[in-house]
Write a protein that holds these residues in place. Structure first.
Motif, PDB file in Angstrom:
ATOM      1  N   LEU A 400       0.830  -1.205   0.000  1.00  0.00           N
ATOM      2  CA  LEU A 400       0.000   0.000   0.000  1.00  0.00           C
ATOM      3  C   LEU A 400       0.862   1.252   0.000  1.00  0.00           C
ATOM      4  N   SER A 401       0.352   2.290  -0.638  1.00  0.00           N
ATOM      5  CA  SER A 401       1.076   3.562  -0.637  1.00  0.00           C
ATOM      6  C   SER A 401       0.977   4.211   0.735  1.00  0.00           C
ATOM      7  N   GLU A 402       1.865   5.167   0.996  1.00  0.00           N
ATOM      8  CA  GLU A 402       1.858   5.882   2.275  1.00  0.00           C
ATOM      9  C   GLU A 402       0.537   6.618   2.482  1.00  0.00           C
ATOM     10  N   GLU A 403      -0.006   7.132   1.386  1.00  0.00           N
ATOM     11  CA  GLU A 403      -1.274   7.858   1.467  1.00  0.00           C
ATOM     12  C   GLU A 403      -2.414   6.930   1.904  1.00  0.00           C
ATOM     13  N   GLU A 404      -2.434   5.715   1.352  1.00  0.00           N
ATOM     14  CA  GLU A 404      -3.468   4.750   1.721  1.00  0.00           C
ATOM     15  C   GLU A 404      -3.325   4.333   3.188  1.00  0.00           C
ATOM     16  N   LYS A 405      -2.090   4.140   3.628  1.00  0.00           N
ATOM     17  CA  LYS A 405      -1.863   3.774   5.030  1.00  0.00           C
ATOM     18  C   LYS A 405      -2.323   4.888   5.970  1.00  0.00           C
ATOM     19  N   VAL A 406      -2.015   6.119   5.621  1.00  0.00           N
ATOM     20  CA  VAL A 406      -2.419   7.252   6.454  1.00  0.00           C
ATOM     21  C   VAL A 406      -3.945   7.354   6.515  1.00  0.00           C
ATOM     22  N   LYS A 407      -4.592   7.113   5.391  1.00  0.00           N
ATOM     23  CA  LYS A 407      -6.056   7.185   5.343  1.00  0.00           C
ATOM     24  C   LYS A 407      -6.675   6.131   6.262  1.00  0.00           C
ATOM     25  N   ILE A 408      -6.103   4.939   6.275  1.00  0.00           N
ATOM     26  CA  ILE A 408      -6.614   3.876   7.148  1.00  0.00           C
ATOM     27  C   ILE A 408      -6.376   4.231   8.610  1.00  0.00           C
ATOM     28  N   CYS A 409      -5.160   4.683   8.923  1.00  0.00           N
ATOM     29  CA  CYS A 409      -4.812   5.006  10.315  1.00  0.00           C
ATOM     30  C   CYS A 409      -5.545   6.241  10.815  1.00  0.00           C
ATOM     31  N   TYR A 410      -5.990   7.082   9.897  1.00  0.00           N
ATOM     32  CA  TYR A 410      -6.718   8.286  10.291  1.00  0.00           C
ATOM     33  C   TYR A 410      -8.023   7.924  10.995  1.00  0.00           C
ATOM     34  N   ALA A 411      -8.581   6.758  10.664  1.00  0.00           N
ATOM     35  CA  ALA A 411      -9.837   6.323  11.275  1.00  0.00           C
ATOM     36  C   ALA A 411      -9.642   5.805  12.697  1.00  0.00           C
ATOM     37  N   LEU A 412      -8.388   5.597  13.113  1.00  0.00           N
ATOM     38  CA  LEU A 412      -8.109   5.038  14.427  1.00  0.00           C
ATOM     39  C   LEU A 412      -8.295   6.105  15.509  1.00  0.00           C
ATOM     40  N   ASN A 413      -8.993   5.726  16.563  1.00  0.00           N
ATOM     41  CA  ASN A 413      -9.188   6.638  17.694  1.00  0.00           C
ATOM     42  C   ASN A 413      -8.059   6.397  18.698  1.00  0.00           C
ATOM     43  N   TYR A 414      -7.060   7.254  18.677  1.00  0.00           N
ATOM     44  CA  TYR A 414      -5.874   7.069  19.524  1.00  0.00           C
ATOM     45  C   TYR A 414      -6.197   7.280  21.001  1.00  0.00           C
ATOM     46  N   GLU A 415      -7.205   8.097  21.278  1.00  0.00           N
ATOM     47  CA  GLU A 415      -7.548   8.368  22.675  1.00  0.00           C
ATOM     48  C   GLU A 415      -8.107   7.123  23.372  1.00  0.00           C
ATOM     49  N   LYS A 416      -8.647   6.193  22.587  1.00  0.00           N
ATOM     50  CA  LYS A 416      -9.217   4.976  23.164  1.00  0.00           C
ATOM     51  C   LYS A 416      -8.265   3.782  23.044  1.00  0.00           C
ATOM     52  N   LEU A 417      -7.011   4.075  22.745  1.00  0.00           N
ATOM     53  CA  LEU A 417      -5.990   3.025  22.734  1.00  0.00           C
ATOM     54  C   LEU A 417      -5.350   2.945  24.116  1.00  0.00           C
ATOM     55  N   SER A 418      -5.072   1.742  24.559  1.00  0.00           N
ATOM     56  CA  SER A 418      -4.388   1.575  25.835  1.00  0.00           C
ATOM     57  C   SER A 418      -2.924   2.004  25.697  1.00  0.00           C
ATOM     58  N   ALA A 419      -2.279   2.248  26.829  1.00  0.00           N
ATOM     59  CA  ALA A 419      -0.866   2.651  26.797  1.00  0.00           C
ATOM     60  C   ALA A 419      -0.005   1.562  26.167  1.00  0.00           C
ATOM     61  N   GLU A 420      -0.347   0.331  26.434  1.00  0.00           N
ATOM     62  CA  GLU A 420       0.417  -0.775  25.858  1.00  0.00           C
ATOM     63  C   GLU A 420       0.291  -0.790  24.339  1.00  0.00           C
ATOM     64  N   ALA A 421      -0.944  -0.546  23.831  1.00  0.00           N
ATOM     65  CA  ALA A 421      -1.146  -0.523  22.385  1.00  0.00           C
ATOM     66  C   ALA A 421      -0.381   0.632  21.751  1.00  0.00           C
ATOM     67  N   CYS A 422      -0.335   1.753  22.440  1.00  0.00           N
ATOM     68  CA  CYS A 422       0.421   2.898  21.911  1.00  0.00           C
ATOM     69  C   CYS A 422       1.918   2.593  21.841  1.00  0.00           C
ATOM     70  N   ILE A 423       2.423   1.878  22.835  1.00  0.00           N
ATOM     71  CA  ILE A 423       3.840   1.480  22.820  1.00  0.00           C
ATOM     72  C   ILE A 423       4.121   0.623  21.600  1.00  0.00           C
ATOM     73  N   TYR A 424       3.261  -0.366  21.389  1.00  0.00           N
ATOM     74  CA  TYR A 424       3.456  -1.260  20.234  1.00  0.00           C
ATOM     75  C   TYR A 424       3.337  -0.491  18.915  1.00  0.00           C
ATOM     76  N   LEU A 425       2.381   0.450  18.873  1.00  0.00           N
ATOM     77  CA  LEU A 425       2.183   1.210  17.632  1.00  0.00           C
ATOM     78  C   LEU A 425       3.419   2.032  17.302  1.00  0.00           C
ATOM     79  N   SER A 426       4.005   2.656  18.312  1.00  0.00           N
ATOM     80  CA  SER A 426       5.181   3.501  18.061  1.00  0.00           C
ATOM     81  C   SER A 426       6.379   2.688  17.583  1.00  0.00           C
TER      82      SER A 426
END
Length: 545
Positions: A400-426
């Motif tokens: 996937l292109s970077e633009e497509e990846k950003v569009k998908i991740c834009y739908a993610l609600n980061y405020e409702k991610l746990s701290a552990e999930a944020c660590i893994y995401l980073s």
């Protein structure tokens, strides 16, 4: 037996040809039939007379019945198996009182029709079976309506004998206990009373079943029992039916289910119909109704129910478009009944489904994104499951292109991610760097909110806990300074390694703050307890005077 010739021509099965060579014989028939009397009465020729009837009700066999009636001087045994045939033939041949007075077939059949309400259950079924072949005549004569009305009346009485019918659990027997004293054996008997007729009614044609169900609904019969019968009828008919017959049965069953209360219908059975109808080419209207019924009960579905193979000719594994239509029907058809509990249940199911289909290498990013945003944000308390599903999808679709990846991740609600999930995401190379920054920013906001909450809690502490207050304040200030310093060091343009290090440090600070809060809560509880005990002791001391 008689010299009146009647037979069915081989070329046209419904053409009846009647002829006479003896004036006495046809005069006997004409004395009871106004139609034959008119036709033969017009002829003055001495030659053989011949009349061909098109679409004679019941054909030659039925003509022989009315001939016997005429030769026996108006005597015949009218029963459930021949009443519809005799009535239709009597109308066709105009065998009324204007020709033969009181001794006429039409009058006799009408009198028998009036007595249908006294017939037994087997007699009603026999009459209905014969009405199927002469449905138009049986409808116009009122035989069909009276038979159905008497049949439904008895079904309604059977249903009323089981007052504990429930529409809340269609996947079960359709009944529930209304009191603790009712035994399981009694419950089984109630179910048996409500379903004993299924096998008897399954021999009726789809058109008669449609009329029967409409009558049952109008009489307010139990919707759970009606839905169970419709599923039973469909299965019973499918054993020997042709493809066209299966299609007609399925359409009528779906149309009738659509008239019932959705909560009275088994979601599992609806999916059972859905899996067999693709090959039957049912009408678009019936298919839309079926999807609407399933959509309204999405909270009762399972993951296995939703994993329906994609239609023939498509490249992806599962029918994602179908699930999207289910969700649309769920949101638009639920109305006020969409409670938060139902929404959360459907959201959990959809998260599992997304994780399952994410591994499909042929699934387009637009379809994946449509699944992610199909439900409102309020339906989920945590977005960790969706994050894992996105991780799977981005790993499988590395091209996937970077633009497509950003569009998908834009739908993610980061405020409702746990701290552990944020660590893994980073630390996840599958996600774009912007996502890591957003995850880090959301965690910063959480920390600030946590610190503000700690400060508000301290405002309610009394003076005896000043030591604890000062101690907690010192730790809070220290942590606050660390956050400020940490925020000052954050460089949005830094590489991912620095972001990971910062996020790990933030995770440690969160853990430290949680420990501080727990200690403060424990100390506050002890202080409040000591206050209560001191006040009670003071009240118990006598006053000095």
């Amino acid at each position: 037996m008689f010299n009146l010739m009647c037979y069915i021509e081989q070329q046209q099965q419904k053409n009846l040809m009647c002829s006479t060579e003896n004036s006495l014989l046809y005069k006997i028939i004409c004395s009871f039939s106004g139609r034959l009397s008119k036709l033969f009465g017009k002829s003055t020729s001495a030659k053989r007379n011949k009349v061909i009837f098109h679409d004679f009700p019941g054909g030659a066999e039925n003509f022989e019945l009315i001939s016997r009636f005429c030769y026996d001087n108006g005597k015949i045994d009218i029963n459930p198996s021949n009443i519809s045939l005799l009535y239709s033939a009597a109308q066709f041949m105009e065998m009324n009182n204007s020709v033969s007075g009181n001794c006429n077939l039409l009058e006799k059949t009408k009198k028998s029709i009036e007595e249908i309400s006294y017939w037994t259950w087997p007699d009603l079924l026999v009459a209905l079976k014969h009405c199927q072949d002469l449905e138009q005549v049986a409808t116009s004569s009122g035989i069909l309506e009276k038979c159905l009305d008497s049949l439904v009346g008895r079904l309604a009485m059977t249903s009323e004998a089981s007052p504990c019918a429930s529409t809340s659990s269609p996947d079960s027997s359709g009944f529930r206990l209304s009191c603790d004293t009712r035994s399981t054996e009694s419950l089984k008997n109630s179910i048996s009373r409500a379903t004993w007729c299924f096998e008897d009614l399954s021999v009726l044609s789809p058109n008669l079943i449609e009329m029967l169900i409409k009558s049952m609904v109008s009489r307010k019969c139990n919707h759970v029992i009606i839905s169970r019968f419709l599923f039973y009828y469909q299965k019973a008919k499918f054993y020997t039916a042709s493809s066209d017959e299966k299609r007609k049965v399925s359409e009528i069953v779906i149309d009738m289910l659509y008239t019932l209360d959705p909560s009275s219908i088994s979601c599992k059975s609806l999916f059972g119909i859905l899996r067999v109808v693709p090959s039957l080419n049912i009408s678009k209207s019936s298919r839309n109704k079926l999807e609407s019924l399933i959509g309204s009960q999405m909270d009762q579905a399972t993951l296995d129910d939703l994993l329906i193979p994609s239609p023939y000719g498509t490249s992806y594994l599962y029918d994602v478009n179908l699930v999207l239509r289910f969700l649309k029907a769920f949101l638009h058809g639920g109305g006020w009944q969409l409670s938060p509990m139902r929404m959360k249940k459907v959201a959990s199911l959809v998260d599992l489904y997304i994780a399952e289909v994410a591994a499909d290498p042929c699934l387009k990013s637009s379809k994946f994104l449509a699944l992610v945003v199909a439900l409102p944000d309020s339906s989920r308390d945590s977005w960790d499951e969706l994050y894992h599903a996105m991780d799977i999808y981005l790993e499988v679709h590395a091209g996937l292109s970077e633009e497509e990846k950003v569009k998908i991740c834009y739908a993610l609600n980061y405020e409702k991610l746990s701290a552990e999930a944020c660590i893994y995401l980073s630390q996840n190379a599958n996600f774009p760097s912007k996502s890591a920054v957003q995850a880090l920013t959301s965690q910063q906001l959480k920390l600030k909110n946590l610190l503000q909450g700690t400060n508000n809690t301290k405002l309610y502490m009394d003076s005896p806990c000043n030591f604890t207050k000062t101690r907690g304040k010192g730790k809070k200030d220290e942590a606050n300074e660390q956050i400020v310093l940490y925020s000052g060091r954050l460089d949005i343009s830094a590489d991912n390694e620095k972001l990971r290090a910062h996020l790990q440090g933030m995770q440690w600070r969160v853990m430290e703050l949680e420990k501080v809060c727990k200690k403060m809560q424990t100390q506050m509880a002890k202080i409040m307890k000591s206050k209560v005990s001191s006040h009670s002791t003071a009240r118990s001391l006598p006053r000095l005077c």
